[in-house]
Design a protein around this motif. Structure first.
Motif, PDB file in Angstrom:
ATOM      1  N   LYS A 165     -12.830   7.549  59.014  1.00  0.00           N
ATOM      2  CA  LYS A 165     -12.801   6.469  58.018  1.00  0.00           C
ATOM      3  C   LYS A 165     -12.653   7.048  56.613  1.00  0.00           C
ATOM      4  CE  LYS A 165     -15.565   2.710  56.168  1.00  0.00           C
ATOM      5  NZ  LYS A 165     -16.905   2.230  55.966  1.00  0.00           N
ATOM      6  N   ASP A 166     -13.443   8.076  56.313  1.00  0.00           N
ATOM      7  CA  ASP A 166     -13.356   8.727  55.005  1.00  0.00           C
ATOM      8  C   ASP A 166     -11.970   9.318  54.780  1.00  0.00           C
ATOM      9  OD1 ASP A 166     -15.965   8.026  54.490  1.00  0.00           O
ATOM     10  OD2 ASP A 166     -16.789  10.030  54.856  1.00  0.00           O
ATOM     11  N   MET A 167     -11.424   9.916  55.822  1.00  0.00           N
ATOM     12  CA  MET A 167     -10.098  10.528  55.738  1.00  0.00           C
ATOM     13  C   MET A 167      -9.041   9.452  55.474  1.00  0.00           C
ATOM     14  SD  MET A 167      -8.496  13.368  55.789  1.00  0.00           S
ATOM     15  CE  MET A 167      -9.291  14.616  56.765  1.00  0.00           C
ATOM     16  N   ARG A 168      -9.120   8.334  56.189  1.00  0.00           N
ATOM     17  CA  ARG A 168      -8.158   7.238  55.985  1.00  0.00           C
ATOM     18  C   ARG A 168      -8.249   6.703  54.557  1.00  0.00           C
ATOM     19  NH1 ARG A 168     -10.064   5.664  61.009  1.00  0.00           N
ATOM     20  NH2 ARG A 168     -11.337   4.042  60.058  1.00  0.00           N
ATOM     21  N   GLU A 169      -9.478   6.512  54.082  1.00  0.00           N
ATOM     22  CA  GLU A 169      -9.667   6.005  52.722  1.00  0.00           C
ATOM     23  C   GLU A 169      -9.143   6.998  51.684  1.00  0.00           C
ATOM     24  OE1 GLU A 169     -13.848   5.112  52.567  1.00  0.00           O
ATOM     25  OE2 GLU A 169     -13.603   3.269  53.724  1.00  0.00           O
ATOM     26  N   GLY A 170      -9.358   8.280  51.934  1.00  0.00           N
ATOM     27  CA  GLY A 170      -8.860   9.311  51.016  1.00  0.00           C
ATOM     28  C   GLY A 170      -7.349   9.339  50.972  1.00  0.00           C
ATOM     29  N   ILE A 171      -6.721   9.224  52.128  1.00  0.00           N
ATOM     30  CA  ILE A 171      -5.256   9.216  52.193  1.00  0.00           C
ATOM     31  C   ILE A 171      -4.709   7.975  51.496  1.00  0.00           C
ATOM     32  CG2 ILE A 171      -3.277   8.949  53.772  1.00  0.00           C
ATOM     33  CD1 ILE A 171      -4.851  10.827  55.713  1.00  0.00           C
ATOM     34  N   ALA A 172      -5.328   6.820  51.729  1.00  0.00           N
ATOM     35  CA  ALA A 172      -4.876   5.578  51.080  1.00  0.00           C
ATOM     36  C   ALA A 172      -5.006   5.690  49.565  1.00  0.00           C
ATOM     37  CB  ALA A 172      -5.678   4.386  51.599  1.00  0.00           C
ATOM     38  N   GLU A 173      -6.083   6.299  49.104  1.00  0.00           N
ATOM     39  CA  GLU A 173      -6.284   6.480  47.659  1.00  0.00           C
ATOM     40  C   GLU A 173      -5.214   7.407  47.082  1.00  0.00           C
ATOM     41  OE1 GLU A 173      -9.511   8.530  44.692  1.00  0.00           O
ATOM     42  OE2 GLU A 173     -10.285   7.510  46.475  1.00  0.00           O
ATOM     43  N   MET A 174      -4.927   8.502  47.785  1.00  0.00           N
ATOM     44  CA  MET A 174      -3.894   9.431  47.302  1.00  0.00           C
ATOM     45  C   MET A 174      -2.525   8.766  47.281  1.00  0.00           C
ATOM     46  SD  MET A 174      -4.861  13.226  48.740  1.00  0.00           S
ATOM     47  CE  MET A 174      -4.865  12.801  50.458  1.00  0.00           C
TER      48      MET A 174
END
Length: 190
Positions: A165-174
């Protein structure tokens, strides 16, 4: 006052923390702010648990644990009345921690299991992670390998889920940031 108490508690100044919490308790009791009172009572329990961990005398340590338990129970009751499910998970987990410290693993497992049930219902991944690990440790201490493995697997699954979940959110933010930067670059180029 509650925030000051937390700050003092984090510095290991438990008596100062308790002083501020007692003042906050009186204020919230007089004002009828049960939500804030529940938090203060929970924090008082945490501070008494810290005192129990610091004290080397068995009798005094037990008195601090008993006091912590009473504050955690009072906080839990208010959280139930308020319908604060996340707060209930926290309260039950704290009672489980006291039970572990008292060496009563069966009672700890009971509290942690009730906490996990609610955490699952409200889909609180962070809480599920911690509780699964606590249950794993309890069962491991009891040499109940089957249940220890069961809860370790639950812990591992939660950890992976939170990481994903954190990884998905980080990718979406980038991606969003890149899109903004790209749009700005195109605007400057024209």
């Amino acid at each position: 006052l509650n925030n000051l108490a937390i700050s003092y508690g984090n510095q290991g100044l438990v008596d100062s923390a308790l002083g501020y919490l007692k003042l906050a308790k009186v204020i919230h009791e007089k004002s009828g702010n049960n939500s804030a009172l529940a938090k203060v009572l929970n924090n008082m329990g945490s501070q008494y648990l810290s005192k129990a961990e610091e004290d080397s005398g068995a009798v005094v340590s037990q008195l601090y644990m008993d006091t912590a338990t009473q504050y955690f129970l009072a906080s839990l009751e208010l959280k139930k009345q308020l319908g604060d499910r996340r707060g209930q998970v926290s309260g039950l987990s704290n009672l489980g921690a006291v039970s572990v410290q008292q060496g009563n693993l069966d009672k700890a497992i009971e509290y942690f299991s009730r906490a996990l049930e609610i955490a699952n219902e409200i889909q609180a991944l962070d809480m599920q992670l911690a509780i699964n690990y606590n249950l794993y440790e309890c069962y491991q201490e009891k040499s109940d390998i089957e249940n220890a493995l069961r809860y370790y697997r639950g812990y591992s699954a939660m950890k992976d889920s939170i990481f994903s979940k954190d990884m998905r959110e980080g990718i979406a933010e980038m991606q969003a940031r890149f899109g903004v930067e790209q749009a700005e670059a195109e605007t400057r180029a024209t």
